[in-house]
Scaffold this motif. Sequence first.
Motif, PDB file in Angstrom:
ATOM      1  N   PRO A  68       0.810  -1.225   0.000  1.00  0.00           N
ATOM      2  CA  PRO A  68       0.000   0.000   0.000  1.00  0.00           C
ATOM      3  C   PRO A  68       0.847   1.281   0.000  1.00  0.00           C
ATOM      4  O   PRO A  68       0.462   2.271  -0.632  1.00  0.00           O
ATOM      5  N   ASP A  69       1.992   1.263   0.672  1.00  0.00           N
ATOM      6  CA  ASP A  69       2.863   2.442   0.661  1.00  0.00           C
ATOM      7  C   ASP A  69       3.363   2.727  -0.752  1.00  0.00           C
ATOM      8  O   ASP A  69       3.386   3.877  -1.200  1.00  0.00           O
ATOM      9  N   LEU A  70       3.775   1.686  -1.468  1.00  0.00           N
ATOM     10  CA  LEU A  70       4.251   1.859  -2.842  1.00  0.00           C
ATOM     11  C   LEU A  70       3.119   2.336  -3.746  1.00  0.00           C
ATOM     12  O   LEU A  70       3.294   3.263  -4.544  1.00  0.00           O
ATOM     13  N   MET A  71       1.942   1.741  -3.620  1.00  0.00           N
ATOM     14  CA  MET A  71       0.820   2.130  -4.467  1.00  0.00           C
ATOM     15  C   MET A  71       0.411   3.581  -4.213  1.00  0.00           C
ATOM     16  O   MET A  71       0.039   4.295  -5.141  1.00  0.00           O
ATOM     17  N   GLU A  72       0.489   4.030  -2.968  1.00  0.00           N
ATOM     18  CA  GLU A  72       0.181   5.425  -2.663  1.00  0.00           C
ATOM     19  C   GLU A  72       1.122   6.346  -3.424  1.00  0.00           C
ATOM     20  O   GLU A  72       0.702   7.343  -4.013  1.00  0.00           O
ATOM     21  N   LYS A  73       2.409   6.007  -3.431  1.00  0.00           N
ATOM     22  CA  LYS A  73       3.400   6.822  -4.144  1.00  0.00           C
ATOM     23  C   LYS A  73       3.159   6.796  -5.657  1.00  0.00           C
ATOM     24  O   LYS A  73       3.288   7.808  -6.327  1.00  0.00           O
ATOM     25  N   LEU A  74       2.809   5.623  -6.179  1.00  0.00           N
ATOM     26  CA  LEU A  74       2.626   5.474  -7.619  1.00  0.00           C
ATOM     27  C   LEU A  74       1.310   6.066  -8.108  1.00  0.00           C
ATOM     28  O   LEU A  74       1.281   6.777  -9.124  1.00  0.00           O
ATOM     29  N   ILE A  75       0.229   5.789  -7.407  1.00  0.00           N
ATOM     30  CA  ILE A  75      -1.094   6.173  -7.892  1.00  0.00           C
ATOM     31  C   ILE A  75      -1.493   7.568  -7.411  1.00  0.00           C
ATOM     32  O   ILE A  75      -1.858   8.423  -8.205  1.00  0.00           O
ATOM     33  N   TYR A  76      -1.424   7.799  -6.120  1.00  0.00           N
ATOM     34  CA  TYR A  76      -1.899   9.081  -5.589  1.00  0.00           C
ATOM     35  C   TYR A  76      -0.909  10.218  -5.802  1.00  0.00           C
ATOM     36  O   TYR A  76      -1.302  11.336  -6.097  1.00  0.00           O
ATOM     37  N   GLU A  77       0.384   9.922  -5.647  1.00  0.00           N
ATOM     38  CA  GLU A  77       1.379  10.981  -5.817  1.00  0.00           C
ATOM     39  C   GLU A  77       1.903  11.078  -7.244  1.00  0.00           C
ATOM     40  O   GLU A  77       2.560  12.052  -7.604  1.00  0.00           O
ATOM     41  N   GLY A  78       1.654  10.050  -8.060  1.00  0.00           N
ATOM     42  CA  GLY A  78       2.046  10.088  -9.463  1.00  0.00           C
ATOM     43  C   GLY A  78       3.527   9.946  -9.720  1.00  0.00           C
ATOM     44  O   GLY A  78       4.020  10.341 -10.777  1.00  0.00           O
ATOM     45  N   LEU A  79       4.265   9.370  -8.771  1.00  0.00           N
ATOM     46  CA  LEU A  79       5.700   9.186  -8.949  1.00  0.00           C
ATOM     47  C   LEU A  79       5.989   8.022  -9.892  1.00  0.00           C
ATOM     48  O   LEU A  79       5.180   7.108 -10.037  1.00  0.00           O
ATOM     49  N   SER A  80       7.159   8.036 -10.500  1.00  0.00           N
ATOM     50  CA  SER A  80       7.612   6.880 -11.269  1.00  0.00           C
ATOM     51  C   SER A  80       7.993   5.773 -10.275  1.00  0.00           C
ATOM     52  O   SER A  80       8.123   6.028  -9.072  1.00  0.00           O
ATOM     53  N   VAL A  81       8.199   4.590 -10.768  1.00  0.00           N
ATOM     54  CA  VAL A  81       8.561   3.473  -9.891  1.00  0.00           C
ATOM     55  C   VAL A  81       9.859   3.790  -9.143  1.00  0.00           C
ATOM     56  O   VAL A  81       9.936   3.627  -7.923  1.00  0.00           O
TER      57      VAL A  81
END
Length: 113
Positions: A68-81
């Motif tokens: 969930p921490d990774l998905m928050e960064k990827l989906i909600y914050e729009g960061l690259s992997v």
Amino acid sequence: MSDIKYKDLSNISFALLLSCEVGMNYDIAHITGNAPVNIVEQMVLSGAETVVGFKMKPTVSFCNKFAPDLMEKLIYEGLSVEEAFDSLEENDAYYENLSENAVIAGNGDNKLR
């Protein structure tokens, strides 16, 4: 690995493998040389754009926090992997050794949104 060797995985933009040692002995040269030694490398060679796996055996508690921490960064914050991994490692002591234990194969600049 043999189950996916001849499969077309080009419809997979991002895969997160929360399993034991799926990235063990990862080396970009295995992908460029078409000689995969783990499932992460094979998935990229079979067409997946970005695959994340681990060199070690992640615990269930680690996976329950990391996904969930990774998905928050990827989906909600729009960061690259890669940006998401860097952000987790910088800002959360729990992920202090993430870059040593995790593998990002394929396109680390991939953004999910």
